[in-house]
Design a protein around this motif. Structure first.
Motif, short mmCIF file in Angstrom:
data_model
loop_
_atom_site.label_atom_id
_atom_site.label_comp_id
_atom_site.label_asym_id
_atom_site.label_seq_id
_atom_site.Cartn_x
_atom_site.Cartn_y
_atom_site.Cartn_z
N VAL A 23 0.84 -1.20 0.00
CA VAL A 23 0.00 0.00 0.00
C VAL A 23 0.88 1.25 0.00
CG1 VAL A 23 -1.76 1.30 1.27
CG2 VAL A 23 -1.82 -1.19 1.27
N ARG A 24 0.43 2.26 -0.70
CA ARG A 24 1.01 3.60 -0.62
C ARG A 24 -0.13 4.58 -0.33
NH1 ARG A 24 6.19 4.23 -2.54
NH2 ARG A 24 7.05 2.43 -3.63
N GLY A 25 0.14 5.56 0.53
CA GLY A 25 -0.91 6.50 0.86
C GLY A 25 -0.40 7.67 1.66
N THR A 26 -1.31 8.32 2.33
CA THR A 26 -0.99 9.48 3.16
C THR A 26 -1.44 9.20 4.58
OG1 THR A 26 -1.34 10.96 1.27
CG2 THR A 26 -1.38 11.95 3.46
N LEU A 27 -0.56 9.48 5.53
CA LEU A 27 -0.88 9.19 6.93
C LEU A 27 -2.07 10.02 7.39
CD1 LEU A 27 2.62 9.06 8.67
CD2 LEU A 27 1.03 7.17 8.35
N SER A 28 -3.06 9.33 7.95
CA SER A 28 -4.15 10.06 8.59
C SER A 28 -3.67 10.59 9.93
CB SER A 28 -5.34 9.11 8.83
OG SER A 28 -5.01 8.13 9.80
N ALA A 29 -4.39 11.54 10.49
CA ALA A 29 -4.00 12.10 11.78
C ALA A 29 -3.98 11.02 12.86
CB ALA A 29 -4.96 13.23 12.15
N GLN A 30 -4.94 10.10 12.81
CA GLN A 30 -5.01 9.04 13.82
C GLN A 30 -3.79 8.13 13.75
OE1 GLN A 30 -8.57 6.68 13.64
NE2 GLN A 30 -7.91 5.25 15.23
N ARG A 31 -3.42 7.69 12.54
CA ARG A 31 -2.26 6.84 12.39
C ARG A 31 -0.98 7.57 12.76
NH1 ARG A 31 -3.57 3.82 6.59
NH2 ARG A 31 -5.19 2.41 7.39
N ALA A 32 -0.86 8.81 12.31
CA ALA A 32 0.35 9.58 12.59
C ALA A 32 0.52 9.82 14.09
CB ALA A 32 0.30 10.91 11.84
N ALA A 33 -0.57 10.13 14.78
CA ALA A 33 -0.49 10.36 16.22
C ALA A 33 -0.06 9.10 16.96
CB ALA A 33 -1.84 10.84 16.75
#
Length: 282
Positions: free
Chosen positions: A45-55
């Protein structure tokens, strides 16, 4: 065998924006003579970190991760979960995974057993296998990852561990670990089946009772409790992942009964003592 494939795919956020693109293969075997359910997942998978995952990542000490999210990432993982139809063959769970943000890459994975009944010879052999694999890289590595596994697969509400452990590691990089983590992760992936198959061969033709089967179903309830309440990987996947692939690790049949207490001196009490107080096996 039932096989499903997603290639390519998209994960969209609540606003309709594409957060991840990738592909994956899920293979499931059901109702076998030995394997009541066996699931294998591979995803890239490639994507953009959501705020929840990044936190969540930032809270684990990853200083390069912006807790607000928005950074591009790449991830790849293979996971296996085997639930046996035989109550004397323990459940096997294993995975290897890579997560990359920018120029930084972290590896995770592990392999562990969840028995319904304790067989000390099985458990010792399994742990010795993984100790030998770890000793090639660092003498103290097995002890560190075994303790990590015991800490992670713990059900606080029950005050017991999910199984008899094995290896578990997360967010590991070669620079911090002091050895070639990528090579080690390859060895873990290659060693999953060899660490478990001798146990299967010893028990697959042994008779078992209906009472043993019922106890196995009760213990599977604990397996699901851990996965849904505490497993970080499942929580990560539920934030926009493919629900069928995430829940494929669930055992096919489960039982719950109120306040089950094993008889003193029974085999059921023996395994509970080990789950409440892990041992050194290798």
């Amino acid at each position: 065998m039932r096989v499903s494939m997603k290639f390519p795919g998209e994960d969209t956020g609540p606003e309709g924006n594409v957060r991840a693109r990738g592909y994956g293969i899920t293979c499931v075997l059901e109702d076998g003579q030995v394997l009541e359910k066996a699931a294998a997942n591979i995803s890239v998978v490639r994507g953009t970190l959501s705020a929840q995952r990044a936190a969540a990542m930032s809270s684990r000490g990853r200083g390069s991760i912006d807790p607000k999210g928005g950074q591009p990432y790449a991830a790849a993982a293979m996971s296996l979960v085997f639930h046996s139809a035989h109550p004397l063959i323990p459940t096997l769970r294993a995975d290897v995974r890579l997560f990359q943000v920018g120029d930084e890459a972290w590896y995770g994975g592990g392999c562990d057993l969840t028995p319904s009944y304790l067989d000390e010879a099985d458990t010792q052999q399994f742990h010795r296998y993984w100790k030998d694999a770890c000793d090639k890289y660092k003498p103290e590595l097995y002890g560190e990852l075994k303790d990590w596994c015991d800490r992670y697969f713990y059900i606080p509400a029950r005050k017991e561990h999910r199984g008899v452990g094995g290896l578990f590691f997360d967010d590991m990089s070669s620079g911090e670990a002091g050895f070639d983590v990528e090579a080690f992760v390859r060895d873990v992936g290659d060693g999953i089946l060899p660490s478990w198959l001798p146990i299967v061969e010893r028990h697959r033709d042994q008779p078992f009772t209906e009472a043993q089967r019922n106890w196995q179903l009760l213990r599977r309830g604990r397996y699901i409790e851990f996965n849904l309440l505490y497993d970080r990987g499942i929580k990560f996947g539920l934030d926009g992942g493919r629900i069928e692939s995430i829940m494929v690790s669930a055992p096919p049949l489960i039982a719950w009964k109120y306040n089950v207490t094993p008889q003193p001196g029974s085999a059921e009490e023996e395994v509970m003592r080990v789950l409440q107080q892990p041992r050194a096996w290798a």
